[in-house]
Design an enzyme around this catalytic site. Structure first.
Site, short mmCIF file in Angstrom:
data_model
loop_
_atom_site.label_atom_id
_atom_site.label_comp_id
_atom_site.label_asym_id
_atom_site.label_seq_id
_atom_site.Cartn_x
_atom_site.Cartn_y
_atom_site.Cartn_z
N CYS A 198 1.59 6.60 -0.74
CA CYS A 198 1.51 8.07 -0.56
C CYS A 198 2.85 8.65 -0.13
CB CYS A 198 0.44 8.45 0.46
SG CYS A 198 -1.21 8.03 -0.06
N LYS B 106 -6.14 4.20 12.62
CA LYS B 106 -4.91 3.38 12.58
C LYS B 106 -4.61 2.78 13.95
CE LYS B 106 -2.84 6.09 8.85
NZ LYS B 106 -2.95 5.24 7.67
N HIS C 29 4.95 11.18 4.38
CA HIS C 29 3.69 10.85 3.69
C HIS C 29 3.23 12.12 2.98
CE1 HIS C 29 -0.67 9.98 3.50
NE2 HIS C 29 -0.34 8.69 3.66
N ASP D 158 4.26 14.01 12.84
CA ASP D 158 3.20 13.19 12.26
C ASP D 158 3.27 11.83 12.94
OD1 ASP D 158 1.83 11.31 10.78
OD2 ASP D 158 2.58 11.97 8.83
N GLN E 124 1.65 6.71 12.40
CA GLN E 124 2.07 5.30 12.50
C GLN E 124 2.73 4.97 13.84
OE1 GLN E 124 1.38 3.00 10.30
NE2 GLN E 124 0.66 4.28 8.63
N1 PMP Z 1 1.03 10.22 7.82
C1 PMP Z 1 1.38 8.93 7.79
C2 PMP Z 1 2.77 8.54 8.19
C3 PMP Z 1 0.47 7.97 7.39
O1 PMP Z 1 0.82 6.68 7.36
C4 PMP Z 1 -0.84 8.37 7.03
C5 PMP Z 1 -1.87 7.36 6.55
N2 PMP Z 1 -1.39 6.39 5.69
C6 PMP Z 1 -1.17 9.72 7.11
C7 PMP Z 1 -0.21 10.62 7.50
C8 PMP Z 1 -2.54 10.21 6.78
O2 PMP Z 1 -3.45 9.70 7.69
P1 PMP Z 1 -5.01 9.88 7.48
O3 PMP Z 1 -5.30 9.36 6.09
O4 PMP Z 1 -5.62 9.03 8.53
O5 PMP Z 1 -5.32 11.31 7.61
#
Ligand code: PMP
Length: 417
Positions: A374, A236, A133, A210, A213
């Site tokens: 993203c 999430k 991401h 990270d 998910q």
């Molecule tokens: N890493 C991953 C794999 C994600 O899916 C996301 C959110 N889509 C993020 C990081 C960023 O998370 P946040 O916007 O809650 O900071």
């Protein structure tokens, strides 16, 4: 498992009953019952979490860690209890290894800034993967630009799995850190993070995972994974927005310089010298999202009552069902066919832009995500403009998938007409 226990587990997991905990699932969208398949972006909140926030503002609100008055003391205890709930949930050794942040993005920025300041120099290397991401690319890319360091990228196969042999080749004495996603938000791939960590550790290289998910879908245990840093977001996993966690091993947190400084981080301040608290207070400058932290623990209690193993098994059933049904649609190609997947299904339809499908599904009350999610370098790998992504939660049903698949077929027909 005894027959009785099995029956009890089954009885616990009544999806129709679970759905009643989520008031938003009762609403309609564009005249149709809302079908919410955008759980990868954010999950809906159960009454238990909503009630905790209402309770906080109607009877508990005070600032924490500061007041001698009872209200402040009580809510400080509740906030610190939330930290312990989170510690236990992820199997951290110490509660001071749990740092409240705004979410995954801030947790990663935290490590990139603090770790980068002290441990990364010109010519050093940071390793990420092609499926990250943007939140797990940009902080490292920026750090590398600032320090004249180099960002190295683990490539993936077309099915969406990391090339582990290539990863091994990238590791060298120049590598300062590996930053890797546990579950890909676009592909659904569950990466073998335990192996990735142990391969890096064999060369004394720390690993940040990270977990944005993974936390809502998988049971993770810090002692088993042995990651040095693990990041996730409350929103999430059925908790409020604006709160998340950075787990860091005690030994690393002791070595990290401050990230942000300000109220709440100090023992004493004078214009000559400031003495800081230890972790976690040293890393939690300013008034935090108090109700968010409390809500996060309530959300964990909520999902733990069903059991993450049961949740994962049910969500896997949904994934298998949706994969079968969608695969039968002509010209539809699933992007991300790894052996180990969480309940995320991304796809493209030949000659149709994902956005057009997303808009037609929305008109039928179905919320999916469209675009690059993203992960622009990842969609560039597949040479596609983006995907349509359906991501399932344990409150979704096979009936909803049937409606979605029918709506997909109708949408394709309409666009092709
Ligand atoms: N890493 C991953 C794999 C994600 O899916 C996301 C959110 N889509 C993020 C990081 C960023 O998370 P946040 O916007 O809650 O900071």
């Amino acid at each position: 498992m005894t027959q009785k226990k099995h029956i009890e587990k089954k009885a616990l997991f009544d999806v129709q009953k679970i759905r009643k905990d989520f008031p938003i699932l009762l609403r309609t969208m564009n005249g149709k019952p809302l079908i919410y398949f955008d759980n990868g972006a954010t999950t809906q909140k159960p009454n238990q979490v909503i009630d905790a926030i209402v309770k906080y503002y109607t009877g508990q609100n005070a600032n924490i860690h500061r007041g001698v008055h009872r209200l402040s003391q009580d809510v400080t205890v509740e906030y610190e209890n939330a930290r312990v709930t989170i510690q236990k949930h992820i199997g951290a050794k110490h509660e001071h290894e749990i740092i409240f942040t705004r979410g995954t993005t801030e947790s990663i920025n935290f490590v990139a800034t603090a770790f980068g300041k002290k441990f990364v120099n010109a010519g050093d290397e940071i390793i990420v993967s092609e499926m990250e991401h943007h939140s797990n690319i940009l902080p490292w890319q920026q750090l590398c630009e600032e320090k004249n360091a180099v960002l190295k990228v683990i490539p993936i196969t077309d099915s969406g799995e990391l090339l582990i042999d290539e990863y091994k080749k990238l590791l060298s004495e120049k590598t300062k850190l590996v930053a890797i996603v546990h579950v890909s938000n676009t592909l659904g791939t569950v990466n073998p993070v335990k192996d990735i960590v142990s391969i890096a550790h064999a060369k004394n290289i720390p690993v940040l995972v990270d977990g944005a998910q993974s936390i809502p879908h998988l049971k993770v245990d810090m002692q088993d994974l042995d990651a040095d840093f693990y990041c996730f977001s409350g929103h999430k996993m059925y908790a409020p927005t604006g709160v998340g966690i950075l787990y860091g091993k005690e030994a690393w947190l002791k070595k990290l310089p401050n990230y942000q400084v300000g109220g709440g981080t100090i023992k004493t301040v004078s214009f000559d010298k400031t003495e800081y608290e230890g972790s976690p207070l040293r890393f939690e400058a300013g008034t935090p999202n108090i109700e968010g932290g409390i809500g996060l623990a309530v959300a964990l209690d909520y999902i733990n009552a069903f059991g993450l193993e049961n949740i994962a098994a049910y969500e896997h059933e949904l994934l298998t069902y949706a994969t079968e049904k969608l695969s039968a649609i002509e010209d539809l190609r699933i992007i991300g066919t790894a052996k180990e997947k969480a309940s995320v299904i991304s796809f493209v339809v030949d000659g149709i832009h994902p956005l057009d499908i997303g808009m037609l599904l929305d008109a039928q009350g179905i919320a999916v995500r469209t675009g690059h999610h993203c992960t622009q370098p990842l969609v560039a790998h597949y040479q596609i403009p983006g995907t349509v992504r359906a991501s399932f939660s344990f409150y979704n049903t096979k009936e909803e998938i049937d409606v979605f698949v029918n709506a997909m077929m109708k949408s394709i027909q309409r666009i092709r007409k």
